[in-house]
Write a protein that holds these residues in place. Sequence first.
Motif, mmCIF file in Angstrom:
data_model
loop_
_atom_site.group_PDB
_atom_site.id
_atom_site.type_symbol
_atom_site.label_atom_id
_atom_site.label_comp_id
_atom_site.label_asym_id
_atom_site.label_seq_id
_atom_site.Cartn_x
_atom_site.Cartn_y
_atom_site.Cartn_z
ATOM 1 N N LEU A 159 39.695 42.367 48.354
ATOM 2 C CA LEU A 159 39.922 41.058 47.521
ATOM 3 C C LEU A 159 40.091 41.600 46.108
ATOM 4 N N VAL A 160 39.566 42.523 45.675
ATOM 5 C CA VAL A 160 39.614 42.883 44.344
ATOM 6 C C VAL A 160 40.963 43.332 44.194
ATOM 7 N N GLU A 161 41.718 44.237 45.121
ATOM 8 C CA GLU A 161 43.036 44.638 44.853
ATOM 9 C C GLU A 161 44.086 43.501 45.021
ATOM 10 N N ILE A 162 43.783 42.489 45.669
ATOM 11 C CA ILE A 162 44.628 41.240 45.633
ATOM 12 C C ILE A 162 44.525 40.680 44.398
ATOM 13 N N GLU A 164 44.073 41.711 41.602
ATOM 14 C CA GLU A 164 44.352 42.440 40.346
ATOM 15 C C GLU A 164 45.842 42.708 40.578
ATOM 16 N N THR A 165 46.122 42.852 41.926
ATOM 17 C CA THR A 165 47.822 43.440 41.788
ATOM 18 C C THR A 165 48.721 42.238 42.688
ATOM 19 N N GLY A 166 47.978 41.512 43.381
ATOM 20 C CA GLY A 166 48.724 40.441 44.082
ATOM 21 C C GLY A 166 49.274 41.035 45.415
ATOM 22 N N VAL A 167 48.812 42.104 45.620
ATOM 23 C CA VAL A 167 49.175 42.713 47.007
ATOM 24 C C VAL A 167 48.037 42.899 48.138
ATOM 25 N N ILE A 180 39.584 33.726 48.753
ATOM 26 C CA ILE A 180 39.241 34.137 47.224
ATOM 27 C C ILE A 180 38.951 32.774 46.507
ATOM 28 N N GLY A 181 39.925 31.769 46.396
ATOM 29 C CA GLY A 181 39.895 30.687 45.665
ATOM 30 C C GLY A 181 39.875 30.860 44.241
ATOM 31 N N ASP A 182 39.196 30.546 43.472
ATOM 32 C CA ASP A 182 39.190 30.802 41.987
ATOM 33 C C ASP A 182 38.110 32.171 41.659
ATOM 34 N N TRP A 183 37.718 32.830 42.754
ATOM 35 C CA TRP A 183 36.981 34.025 42.269
ATOM 36 C C TRP A 183 37.703 35.051 41.634
ATOM 37 N N HIS A 184 37.023 35.825 40.711
ATOM 38 C CA HIS A 184 37.384 36.896 39.926
ATOM 39 C C HIS A 184 36.306 38.096 39.969
#
Length: 211
Positions: A159-162, A164-167, A180-184
């Motif tokens: 999820l962190v990679e998604i 931060e990179t969108g991949v 993920i929703g609005d999670w960061h």
Amino acid sequence: MAIAPPDCVEQGTRTVPRYWDFEVSLVIARRTWRRFLIRKSATFAELHLAIQDAFGWQNYHLFEFRHPGDPKRVIAGIPDEDAPYTPDAKHIAVKDRIDYRFHGSTWFEYEYDFGDGWIHEVKLRDEVSVGETFKRRLLDGERAAPPEDCGGTSGYERLVEIVETGVDPWNDLVMARETIGDWHPERFDLAAARERFDRPSGEKRPRVLHS
């Protein structure tokens, strides 16, 4: 002569509340932690709920407190018919498991959700006096806890990679976006977390739903 309550200490003519000062760190790649005060008479069940609210967990799963690095030395948790060795967290006081000679370095291992396996280091920083009475108080923290049921540490890193990179390394971006929703991972709103954490002692909690 009046006797001070178990959460308090006499200071001159005043009775001053005493609290445990805990720092709890989630064992993941990016240090994610919370620091809070909790009353000295708290049970491990109350400490569990404090950790749940501090990190934004939903109390959906089982949990255990253990001696560090030894999964067989369970201090407290939810009793199970197949595991009678697990002491009931509702009946074990935190103070009864504190080494008063070295309480500044006392720590426990706390696991939440035996499927995802979220391990937390629960370290006692100090015992403090505060000139007001409350059940618990959130002091500080950093970063967001992983979303519930995201697949453990590997799911968290995905999820962190998604974010931060969108991949998506697992090639299922549509499904991942729902999780993920609005999670960061870097987002932690201390004021909002305090509002959830510093709640009235009588507020009800959801029941554990599954492991």
